[in-house]
Write an enzyme that holds these catalytic residues in place. Structure first.
Site, mmCIF file in Angstrom:
data_model
loop_
_atom_site.group_PDB
_atom_site.id
_atom_site.type_symbol
_atom_site.label_atom_id
_atom_site.label_comp_id
_atom_site.label_asym_id
_atom_site.label_seq_id
_atom_site.Cartn_x
_atom_site.Cartn_y
_atom_site.Cartn_z
ATOM 1 N N GLU A 294 1.041 6.855 -7.343
ATOM 2 C CA GLU A 294 0.407 7.302 -7.200
ATOM 3 C C GLU A 294 0.582 8.779 -6.826
ATOM 4 O O GLU A 294 0.474 9.929 -8.290
ATOM 5 C CB GLU A 294 -1.422 6.946 -5.935
ATOM 6 C CG GLU A 294 -2.178 5.647 -6.885
ATOM 7 C CD GLU A 294 -3.026 5.649 -5.264
ATOM 8 O OE1 GLU A 294 -3.091 6.317 -5.145
ATOM 9 O OE2 GLU A 294 -3.886 4.699 -5.789
ATOM 10 N N GLU B 196 1.189 -1.430 0.257
ATOM 11 C CA GLU B 196 -0.088 0.073 0.114
ATOM 12 C C GLU B 196 1.454 1.215 0.075
ATOM 13 O O GLU B 196 0.321 2.422 -0.841
ATOM 14 C CB GLU B 196 -1.415 0.275 1.162
ATOM 15 C CG GLU B 196 -1.993 1.277 0.782
ATOM 16 C CD GLU B 196 -3.177 0.789 -0.036
ATOM 17 O OE1 GLU B 196 -3.026 2.383 -0.718
ATOM 18 O OE2 GLU B 196 -3.724 -0.015 -0.178
#
Length: 129
Positions: free
Chosen positions: A83, A76
């Protein structure tokens, strides 16, 4: 022509380690603040790691249960980094940006499947049979 890599100028030794620790802390804080999925995974880990210590019957089982739990958070964090870089490049839609974000998301999904399947493989046989 041989390519040479030169050490980056800057701090070394313990001061470099202290700086690296601070950068890691800042990354964890930024991800905690900006990524709901990371907050959910950390919250689950807070409960599941003690359960893994309790339910694991051997050091290997405990290590697997805890390791796969932490792996989800690691993936994550990496997905969040991808991102952030894609978003930094620009807000316009681009096929490569989509591939980067979708691939990061897929990595998180696979780590979650690994998480669930590892816990199931270790714990279900005790409860079923």
């Amino acid at each position: 022509m041989e390519e040479q890599f030169v050490n980056k100028p800057g701090k070394t030794g313990i001061s470099r380690l202290i700086d690296a620790t601070e950068y890691s802390r800042q990354g964890l804080i930024a991800t905690w603040r900006n990524e709901a999925a990371f907050r959910q995974e950390v919250t689950l880990a807070i409960f599941l790691i003690p359960i893994a210590l309790w339910l694991g019957e051997s050091g290997v089982e405990r290590a697997l249960l805890i390791g796969v739990t932490m792996l989800v958070m690691i993936v994550e964090l990496l997905n969040s980094a991808v991102e952030a870089v894609v978003d930094r490049v620009g807000p316009e839609k681009h096929p490569l940006s989509k591939i980067a974000k979708d691939t990061g998301s897929a990595a998180v999904s696979i780590s979650l499947l690994l998480w669930v399947s590892t816990w199931a493989c270790i714990l279900l046989p005790r409860w079923i049979g």
